[in-house]
Write a protein that holds these residues in place. Structure first.
Motif, PDB file in Angstrom:
ATOM      1  N   GLU A   5      43.450  39.554  22.370  1.00 17.74           N
ATOM      2  CA  GLU A   5      42.269  38.910  22.762  1.00 17.74           C
ATOM      3  C   GLU A   5      41.218  39.795  23.539  1.00 17.74           C
ATOM      4  OE1 GLU A   5      44.750  39.509  26.210  1.00 17.74           O
ATOM      5  OE2 GLU A   5      45.268  38.986  24.117  1.00 17.74           O
ATOM      6  N   GLN A   6      41.586  41.031  23.735  1.00 17.98           N
ATOM      7  CA  GLN A   6      40.729  42.102  24.553  1.00 17.98           C
ATOM      8  C   GLN A   6      39.564  42.486  23.943  1.00 17.98           C
ATOM      9  OE1 GLN A   6      41.760  44.681  27.603  1.00 17.98           O
ATOM     10  NE2 GLN A   6      42.947  42.999  28.476  1.00 17.98           N
ATOM     11  N   PRO A   7      39.369  43.017  22.602  1.00 16.31           N
ATOM     12  CA  PRO A   7      38.211  43.591  22.115  1.00 16.31           C
ATOM     13  C   PRO A   7      37.234  42.834  22.077  1.00 16.31           C
ATOM     14  CG  PRO A   7      40.345  44.161  20.725  1.00 16.31           C
ATOM     15  CD  PRO A   7      40.836  43.072  21.800  1.00 16.31           C
ATOM     16  N   GLN A   8      37.213  41.276  21.651  1.00 21.82           N
ATOM     17  CA  GLN A   8      35.984  40.443  21.836  1.00 21.82           C
ATOM     18  C   GLN A   8      35.707  40.007  23.092  1.00 21.82           C
ATOM     19  OE1 GLN A   8      34.117  39.856  19.289  1.00 21.82           O
ATOM     20  NE2 GLN A   8      35.228  41.443  17.980  1.00 21.82           N
ATOM     21  N   ASP A   9      36.350  40.431  24.264  1.00 27.39           N
ATOM     22  CA  ASP A   9      36.317  39.908  25.689  1.00 27.39           C
ATOM     23  C   ASP A   9      35.334  41.008  26.369  1.00 27.39           C
ATOM     24  OD1 ASP A   9      36.066  38.975  28.158  1.00 27.39           O
ATOM     25  OD2 ASP A   9      38.112  38.885  28.507  1.00 27.39           O
ATOM     26  N   LYS A  10      34.174  40.878  26.572  1.00 24.17           N
ATOM     27  CA  LYS A  10      33.351  42.003  27.223  1.00 24.17           C
ATOM     28  C   LYS A  10      33.535  42.041  28.794  1.00 24.17           C
ATOM     29  CE  LYS A  10      29.247  40.378  25.686  1.00 24.17           C
ATOM     30  NZ  LYS A  10      29.782  39.568  24.785  1.00 24.17           N
ATOM     31  N   GLY A  11      34.640  41.161  29.184  1.00 26.60           N
ATOM     32  CA  GLY A  11      35.035  41.376  30.734  1.00 26.60           C
ATOM     33  C   GLY A  11      36.414  42.178  30.701  1.00 26.60           C
ATOM     34  N   ALA A  12      36.781  42.734  29.436  1.00 23.52           N
ATOM     35  CA  ALA A  12      38.178  43.189  29.317  1.00 23.52           C
ATOM     36  C   ALA A  12      37.773  44.828  29.158  1.00 23.52           C
ATOM     37  CB  ALA A  12      38.951  42.389  28.419  1.00 23.52           C
ATOM     38  N   LEU A  13      38.823  45.602  29.567  1.00 25.70           N
ATOM     39  CA  LEU A  13      38.516  46.931  29.077  1.00 25.70           C
ATOM     40  C   LEU A  13      38.993  47.538  27.974  1.00 25.70           C
ATOM     41  CD1 LEU A  13      39.074  48.329  32.698  1.00 25.70           C
ATOM     42  CD2 LEU A  13      36.968  47.960  31.615  1.00 25.70           C
ATOM     43  N   GLY A  14      40.381  46.765  27.220  1.00 30.07           N
ATOM     44  CA  GLY A  14      40.691  47.123  26.100  1.00 30.07           C
ATOM     45  C   GLY A  14      39.878  47.052  24.736  1.00 30.07           C
ATOM     46  N   GLY A  15      40.115  47.901  23.891  1.00 34.20           N
ATOM     47  CA  GLY A  15      39.137  47.720  22.556  1.00 34.20           C
ATOM     48  C   GLY A  15      37.849  48.138  22.821  1.00 34.20           C
ATOM     49  N   LYS A  16      37.493  49.223  23.432  1.00 35.49           N
ATOM     50  CA  LYS A  16      36.199  49.243  23.832  1.00 35.49           C
ATOM     51  C   LYS A  16      35.861  50.690  23.572  1.00 35.49           C
ATOM     52  CE  LYS A  16      35.528  44.889  25.459  1.00 35.49           C
ATOM     53  NZ  LYS A  16      36.951  44.622  25.180  1.00 35.49           N
ATOM     54  N   ILE A  17      34.471  51.129  23.722  1.00 32.08           N
ATOM     55  CA  ILE A  17      34.152  52.353  24.335  1.00 32.08           C
ATOM     56  C   ILE A  17      33.211  52.150  25.523  1.00 32.08           C
ATOM     57  CG2 ILE A  17      32.324  54.297  23.816  1.00 32.08           C
ATOM     58  CD1 ILE A  17      32.973  53.909  20.770  1.00 32.08           C
ATOM     59  N   LEU A  18      33.653  52.693  26.596  1.00 32.92           N
ATOM     60  CA  LEU A  18      33.131  52.625  27.848  1.00 32.92           C
ATOM     61  C   LEU A  18      32.379  53.853  28.136  1.00 32.92           C
ATOM     62  CD1 LEU A  18      36.527  51.941  29.854  1.00 32.92           C
ATOM     63  CD2 LEU A  18      35.009  50.252  28.603  1.00 32.92           C
ATOM     64  N   ARG A  19      31.196  53.561  28.946  1.00 36.31           N
ATOM     65  CA  ARG A  19      30.388  54.732  29.447  1.00 36.31           C
ATOM     66  C   ARG A  19      30.313  54.619  31.076  1.00 36.31           C
ATOM     67  NH1 ARG A  19      24.540  54.445  30.181  1.00 36.31           N
ATOM     68  NH2 ARG A  19      23.449  56.207  29.828  1.00 36.31           N
ATOM     69  N   LEU A  20      30.602  55.679  31.541  1.00 35.88           N
ATOM     70  CA  LEU A  20      30.884  55.960  33.015  1.00 35.88           C
ATOM     71  C   LEU A  20      29.760  56.974  33.700  1.00 35.88           C
ATOM     72  CD1 LEU A  20      34.739  55.640  32.866  1.00 35.88           C
ATOM     73  CD2 LEU A  20      33.029  53.716  33.281  1.00 35.88           C
ATOM     74  N   THR A  21      29.564  56.799  34.763  1.00 38.37           N
ATOM     75  CA  THR A  21      29.011  57.995  35.462  1.00 38.37           C
ATOM     76  C   THR A  21      30.169  58.874  35.706  1.00 38.37           C
ATOM     77  OG1 THR A  21      29.436  57.251  37.669  1.00 38.37           O
ATOM     78  CG2 THR A  21      27.452  56.353  36.724  1.00 38.37           C
TER      79      THR A  21
END
Length: 381
Positions: free
Chosen positions: A205-221
């Motif tokens: 359920e995580q990759p399609q949930d933009k409020g979750a951190l799993g299954g993503k590429i994140l961009r941070l400072t």
């Protein structure tokens, strides 16, 4: 305790959002099972060097010259980055050690505290600060007792010039952990921001949930906050719908590419669009669905690939294959990719990371369970 608890705390809301996305995709014709590669590039029939075929617009990569097979006594090396003087810094997944390699000699700089290895988790990606000359920071992605997290670590230097590790300072946490699918690659982009590849941690359920951190590429400072200009506002998510991202690299035009594990089919090389949905778990590969982004390269058989670390040099994307036990070279022209070409098939076991040294060489890490077979391949750039 968790700086990003709001993302994980609204679990019910996140599940509802994921269900809503899934329903929307169904109505839009975007559901499906693992798919055939469509228009994506695939390996040529032989997978051997200098035999590329396909759309005819890309030439096969030239033969690679192996300079050295370096046995530095490493144990399950996972990631490599380089100091300005060419010293390599390597993470060991299970020991949690950071090892420095200079002139062929390995020295343990120290153990990263808080690492709890298990399964595919442990001390994973390393990334040197783009301002290292001023801040002397090393960043590390690692598995703790509770989650996957990112810390910045000060590199110390004694009076005799001996390097050491300071205590890690966690800047981002809450990335879900599991025995598999932990992601783990971190790299600084041309914009000075920190990009993070995460896995779905077996939570579909995580990759399609933009409020979750799993299954993503994140961009941070560099301080671990959502980077300015991210596609979903004050949110670390840069792209979503991923299964397990372990390779990140930029081409000469500043475009981000990522390597990703498929399930039992369809490993992928993706060109990343900010805010893009790459389809997992609804689809894999390149099904040509209007609301999803197709992979640029698809390996239909994961026995040939399982791509991990990624580097782009001279218009060629190099990715190490774990299960496939080979180095794949993919010619790139603009936003298109040619058929992958294989090198060193079956010669050095599982290939985990690929990185370019300051002198232009490619370093390829093999991370086999047998420590006598955990080699560094130095390849002429």
């Amino acid at each position: 305790m968790d700086r990003h608890a709001p993302l994980r705390g609204h679990r019910a809301a996140g599940q509802l959002a994921a269900l809503t996305v899934a329903l929307t995709m169904t109505l839009a014709g975007c559901t499906g099972s693992p798919s055939s590669p469509g228009t994506a590039a695939t390996p040529n029939a032989t997978g051997s060097p200098n035999t590329g075929s396909g759309n005819g617009s890309q030439a096969s990569p030239a033969a690679l010259e192996l300079i050295e097979k370096l046995d530095a006594g490493l144990q399950l090396p996972w990631s490599v980055d380089f100091l300005p003087d060419g010293t390599a810094l390597v993470s060991e997944r299970d020991s949690a050690n950071v090892v420095a390699i200079k002139d062929g000699k390995a020295t343990v700089l120290g153990k990263v505290s808080g690492v709890v290895p298990g399964g595919e988790g442990g001390l994973l990606g390393l990334a040197l600060s783009p301002s290292f000359a001023e801040d002397r920071r090393l960043y590390a992605y690692f598995t703790s007792a509770y989650d996957n997290r990112i810390a910045k670590i000060q590199l110390t230097e004694g009076a005799t010039g001996v390097l050491g590790l300071g205590a890690p300072e966690v800047i981002f946490q809450g990335i879900p952990k599991a025995s598999t699918h932990n992601g783990g690659r971190i790299r600084f982009g041309p914009d000075g921001m920190l990009y993070v590849g995460t896995g779905d941690s077996q939570r579909r359920e995580q990759p399609q949930d933009k409020g979750a951190l799993g299954g993503k590429i994140l961009r941070l400072t560099p301080e671990g906050r959502p980077a300015p200009g991210n596609p979903f506002g004050d949110n670390p998510v840069y792209s979503y719908g991923h299964r397990n991202v372990q390779g990140l690299a930029w081409d000469s035009a500043g475009r981000l590419w990522a390597s990703e594990f498929g399930p039992d089919v369809d490993d992928e090389l993706n060109l990343i669009t900010p805010g893009g949905n790459y389809g997992w778990p609804q689809v894999t590969g390149a099904p040509g669905r209007d609301c999803l982004i197709d992979a640029k390269v698809v390996w239909p058989s994961t026995a040939e690939s399982s791509p991990s670390g990624l580097e782009i040099v001279g218009g060629v994307a190099f990715t190490g294959a774990l299960r496939g036990q080979r180095l794949w070279a993919v010619p790139l022209i603009g936003e298109t990719a040619g058929p992958p070409v294989a090198y060193f098939t079956g010669e050095y076991g599982r290939l985990r990371d690929v990185a370019r040294a300051p002198n232009g060489e490619l370093w390829v890490l093999s991370n086999n369970q047998n420590p006598d077979f955990a080699l560094i391949l130095r390849i002429k750039g």
